[in-house]
Design a protein around this motif. Structure first.
Motif, PDB file in Angstrom:
ATOM      1  N   ARG A  79       5.807  70.338 -24.997  1.00 49.60           N
ATOM      2  CA  ARG A  79       5.917  70.616 -23.710  1.00 49.60           C
ATOM      3  C   ARG A  79       6.750  71.614 -23.114  1.00 49.60           C
ATOM      4  O   ARG A  79       7.962  71.407 -23.359  1.00 49.60           O
ATOM      5  CB  ARG A  79       6.082  69.165 -22.716  1.00 49.60           C
ATOM      6  CG  ARG A  79       6.198  69.052 -21.203  1.00 49.60           C
ATOM      7  CD  ARG A  79       6.363  68.019 -20.454  1.00 49.60           C
ATOM      8  NE  ARG A  79       5.354  67.079 -20.612  1.00 49.60           N
ATOM      9  CZ  ARG A  79       4.059  66.929 -19.995  1.00 49.60           C
ATOM     10  NH1 ARG A  79       4.077  67.604 -18.974  1.00 49.60           N
ATOM     11  NH2 ARG A  79       3.235  65.886 -20.324  1.00 49.60           N
TER      12      ARG A  79
ATOM     13  N   LYS B 141       8.416  73.531 -19.944  1.00 52.93           N
ATOM     14  CA  LYS B 141       8.857  73.357 -18.492  1.00 52.93           C
ATOM     15  C   LYS B 141       9.443  74.632 -18.086  1.00 52.93           C
ATOM     16  O   LYS B 141      10.458  75.135 -18.733  1.00 52.93           O
ATOM     17  CB  LYS B 141       9.241  72.239 -18.293  1.00 52.93           C
ATOM     18  CG  LYS B 141       8.490  70.779 -18.395  1.00 52.93           C
ATOM     19  CD  LYS B 141       9.380  69.754 -17.837  1.00 52.93           C
ATOM     20  CE  LYS B 141       8.324  68.346 -17.637  1.00 52.93           C
ATOM     21  NZ  LYS B 141       9.102  67.258 -16.960  1.00 52.93           N
ATOM     22  N   TYR B 142       8.802  75.483 -17.276  1.00 53.11           N
ATOM     23  CA  TYR B 142       9.541  76.810 -16.727  1.00 53.11           C
ATOM     24  C   TYR B 142       9.003  76.915 -15.317  1.00 53.11           C
ATOM     25  O   TYR B 142       8.098  76.312 -14.651  1.00 53.11           O
ATOM     26  CB  TYR B 142       8.784  77.914 -17.916  1.00 53.11           C
ATOM     27  CG  TYR B 142       7.529  77.791 -17.828  1.00 53.11           C
ATOM     28  CD1 TYR B 142       6.538  78.503 -17.094  1.00 53.11           C
ATOM     29  CD2 TYR B 142       6.750  76.981 -18.891  1.00 53.11           C
ATOM     30  CE1 TYR B 142       5.153  78.360 -17.220  1.00 53.11           C
ATOM     31  CE2 TYR B 142       5.449  77.233 -18.958  1.00 53.11           C
ATOM     32  CZ  TYR B 142       4.698  77.761 -18.382  1.00 53.11           C
ATOM     33  OH  TYR B 142       3.234  77.700 -18.375  1.00 53.11           O
ATOM     34  N   THR B 143       9.682  78.057 -14.713  1.00 54.62           N
ATOM     35  CA  THR B 143       9.457  78.590 -13.392  1.00 54.62           C
ATOM     36  C   THR B 143       8.938  80.007 -13.373  1.00 54.62           C
ATOM     37  O   THR B 143       9.984  80.659 -13.844  1.00 54.62           O
ATOM     38  CB  THR B 143      10.440  78.259 -12.431  1.00 54.62           C
ATOM     39  OG1 THR B 143      10.809  76.845 -12.358  1.00 54.62           O
ATOM     40  CG2 THR B 143      10.148  78.633 -11.062  1.00 54.62           C
TER      41      THR B 143
ATOM     42  N   GLU C 148      16.796  69.808 -22.085  1.00 58.92           N
ATOM     43  CA  GLU C 148      16.915  69.843 -20.654  1.00 58.92           C
ATOM     44  C   GLU C 148      16.778  70.908 -20.026  1.00 58.92           C
ATOM     45  O   GLU C 148      16.559  71.041 -18.806  1.00 58.92           O
ATOM     46  CB  GLU C 148      18.283  68.980 -20.073  1.00 58.92           C
ATOM     47  CG  GLU C 148      18.519  67.621 -20.507  1.00 58.92           C
ATOM     48  CD  GLU C 148      19.811  67.035 -20.394  1.00 58.92           C
ATOM     49  OE1 GLU C 148      20.782  67.972 -19.771  1.00 58.92           O
ATOM     50  OE2 GLU C 148      20.237  66.004 -20.554  1.00 58.92           O
TER      51      GLU C 148
ATOM     52  N   TYR D 211      10.880  63.990 -26.006  1.00 60.18           N
ATOM     53  CA  TYR D 211      10.411  63.544 -24.631  1.00 60.18           C
ATOM     54  C   TYR D 211      10.063  62.128 -24.693  1.00 60.18           C
ATOM     55  O   TYR D 211      10.501  61.560 -23.900  1.00 60.18           O
ATOM     56  CB  TYR D 211       9.601  64.705 -24.057  1.00 60.18           C
ATOM     57  CG  TYR D 211       9.160  64.509 -22.520  1.00 60.18           C
ATOM     58  CD1 TYR D 211       7.968  63.860 -22.103  1.00 60.18           C
ATOM     59  CD2 TYR D 211      10.403  64.634 -21.607  1.00 60.18           C
ATOM     60  CE1 TYR D 211       7.817  63.812 -20.897  1.00 60.18           C
ATOM     61  CE2 TYR D 211       9.975  64.192 -20.233  1.00 60.18           C
ATOM     62  CZ  TYR D 211       8.796  63.888 -19.802  1.00 60.18           C
ATOM     63  OH  TYR D 211       8.336  63.778 -18.634  1.00 60.18           O
TER      64      TYR D 211
ATOM     65  N   GLU E 220       9.968  67.822 -25.741  1.00 63.74           N
ATOM     66  CA  GLU E 220      10.325  68.833 -24.399  1.00 63.74           C
ATOM     67  C   GLU E 220      10.986  70.004 -25.006  1.00 63.74           C
ATOM     68  O   GLU E 220      12.212  69.996 -25.148  1.00 63.74           O
ATOM     69  CB  GLU E 220      10.969  68.175 -23.131  1.00 63.74           C
ATOM     70  CG  GLU E 220      11.190  69.199 -22.007  1.00 63.74           C
ATOM     71  CD  GLU E 220      11.463  68.231 -21.030  1.00 63.74           C
ATOM     72  OE1 GLU E 220      12.180  68.857 -20.195  1.00 63.74           O
ATOM     73  OE2 GLU E 220      11.332  67.050 -20.951  1.00 63.74           O
TER      74      GLU E 220
ATOM     75  N   GLY F 160      14.701  73.486 -20.820  1.00 61.49           N
ATOM     76  CA  GLY F 160      13.384  73.682 -20.667  1.00 61.49           C
ATOM     77  C   GLY F 160      13.033  75.300 -21.290  1.00 61.49           C
ATOM     78  O   GLY F 160      14.080  75.756 -21.937  1.00 61.49           O
ATOM     79  N   TRP F 161      12.039  75.941 -21.059  1.00 64.42           N
ATOM     80  CA  TRP F 161      11.686  77.175 -21.487  1.00 64.42           C
ATOM     81  C   TRP F 161      12.066  78.343 -20.563  1.00 64.42           C
ATOM     82  O   TRP F 161      11.412  78.661 -19.695  1.00 64.42           O
ATOM     83  CB  TRP F 161       9.890  77.166 -21.633  1.00 64.42           C
ATOM     84  CG  TRP F 161       9.360  78.377 -22.324  1.00 64.42           C
ATOM     85  CD1 TRP F 161       8.440  79.326 -21.570  1.00 64.42           C
ATOM     86  CD2 TRP F 161       9.257  78.876 -23.550  1.00 64.42           C
ATOM     87  NE1 TRP F 161       8.037  80.168 -22.604  1.00 64.42           N
ATOM     88  CE2 TRP F 161       8.457  80.093 -23.665  1.00 64.42           C
ATOM     89  CE3 TRP F 161      10.228  78.683 -24.655  1.00 64.42           C
ATOM     90  CZ2 TRP F 161       8.627  80.732 -24.681  1.00 64.42           C
ATOM     91  CZ3 TRP F 161      10.061  79.375 -25.875  1.00 64.42           C
ATOM     92  CH2 TRP F 161       9.214  80.298 -25.655  1.00 64.42           C
TER      93      TRP F 161
ATOM     94  N   GLU G 110       3.281  76.327 -15.423  1.00 69.46           N
ATOM     95  CA  GLU G 110       4.605  75.959 -15.442  1.00 69.46           C
ATOM     96  C   GLU G 110       4.904  74.655 -15.923  1.00 69.46           C
ATOM     97  O   GLU G 110       6.193  73.976 -15.880  1.00 69.46           O
ATOM     98  CB  GLU G 110       5.220  75.697 -13.929  1.00 69.46           C
ATOM     99  CG  GLU G 110       5.176  77.169 -13.146  1.00 69.46           C
ATOM    100  CD  GLU G 110       5.948  77.092 -11.498  1.00 69.46           C
ATOM    101  OE1 GLU G 110       6.224  76.079 -11.152  1.00 69.46           O
ATOM    102  OE2 GLU G 110       6.025  78.349 -11.465  1.00 69.46           O
ATOM    103  N   ASP G 111       3.882  74.083 -16.660  1.00 69.32           N
ATOM    104  CA  ASP G 111       3.923  72.612 -17.386  1.00 69.32           C
ATOM    105  C   ASP G 111       2.789  72.694 -18.363  1.00 69.32           C
ATOM    106  O   ASP G 111       1.954  72.050 -18.157  1.00 69.32           O
ATOM    107  CB  ASP G 111       3.919  71.487 -16.222  1.00 69.32           C
ATOM    108  CG  ASP G 111       4.383  70.323 -16.892  1.00 69.32           C
ATOM    109  OD1 ASP G 111       4.580  70.098 -18.137  1.00 69.32           O
ATOM    110  OD2 ASP G 111       3.975  69.142 -16.380  1.00 69.32           O
ATOM    111  N   THR G 112       3.295  73.582 -19.334  1.00 68.93           N
ATOM    112  CA  THR G 112       2.213  73.520 -20.426  1.00 68.93           C
ATOM    113  C   THR G 112       2.213  72.638 -21.578  1.00 68.93           C
ATOM    114  O   THR G 112       3.418  72.342 -22.102  1.00 68.93           O
ATOM    115  CB  THR G 112       2.284  74.926 -21.067  1.00 68.93           C
ATOM    116  OG1 THR G 112       1.917  75.997 -19.892  1.00 68.93           O
ATOM    117  CG2 THR G 112       1.161  75.144 -22.172  1.00 68.93           C
TER     118      THR G 112
END
Length: 210
Positions: free
Chosen positions: A84, A86-88, A53, A185, A49, A55-56, A115-117
């Protein structure tokens, strides 16, 4: 009068049959071989990941501008592993070295904003990632991942900055002794599709002859 007692001899079933035992032994050996073949077709891979924690995301301060390259250097990647992101309200691009340095890509190898690549590392060498949102890459939302040639070389250091084709030391920092546990992860076991098909066909053939 004499009573006549008739005895009927019942022949016991023949239990021990050398030929049947030999056939059974051959089948057991063959099944054992097929199971071993199937197990060797398994490939262990790890899903990382990105950023742990957090994320991207855009690094929270200038001092953390190289945070993703530091995270990458803390880990060891091999062919078959996955990343992985994870972003918004953001995106991730796989780009060339030149596009990475310029923080601009006109024809990225991959563009994703779901948002979840999940990206599979399918070859050894260097992979370059940047954010597709304007200004984010310049603020440090970019990363270089080095995939090792073989598992035996996973303990070797990151690429030397003296190489002309390798990124500068500021782009790819030296590794730290320990990696955070949250970086990995999960570990999964992936099965070779071709090995599975061969295994299934052979098993059906063996038991079809029983």
């Amino acid at each position: 009068k004499k009573k006549t007692i008739s005895l009927t001899l019942v022949r016991a079933p023949f239990i021990s049959n050398p030929k049947q035992q030999m056939d059974s032994s051959k089948k057991i050996i063959l099944v054992t071989f097929l199971v071993s073949f199937y197990m060797f077709s398994c490939v262990s891979s790890t899903e990382f990941e990105v950023g742990g924690e957090d994320g991207w995301i855009v690094p929270k301060s200038k001092t953390l501008g190289d945070a993703f390259n530091q995270w990458a250097s803390d880990n060891r990647f091999k062919v078959g592993d996955t990343l992985r992101f994870k972003y918004t309200k953001d995106s991730v691009l796989v780009v060339s070295e030149e596009e990475y340095k310029k923080c601009k890509a006109t024809k990225p190898q991959l563009y994703s904003n779901n948002e979840d690549t999940v990206f599979k590392l399918d070859r050894p060498g260097l992979f370059y990632f940047i954010s597709g949102v304007s200004g984010h890459c310049e603020k440090g939302q970019k990363m270089i991942v080095k995939v090792m040639e073989t598992e035996s070389s996973t303990e070797s250091p990151p690429p030397s900055s003296s190489s002309s084709s390798s990124p500068s030391s500021s782009s790819l920092p030296a590794s730290t002794p320990k990696a955070k546990k949250s970086n990995a992860y999960k570990t999964a076991v992936q099965f070779s599709s071709s090995g599975f098909v061969v295994f299934a066909v052979l098993v059906v053939s063996v038991f079809g002859l029983v």
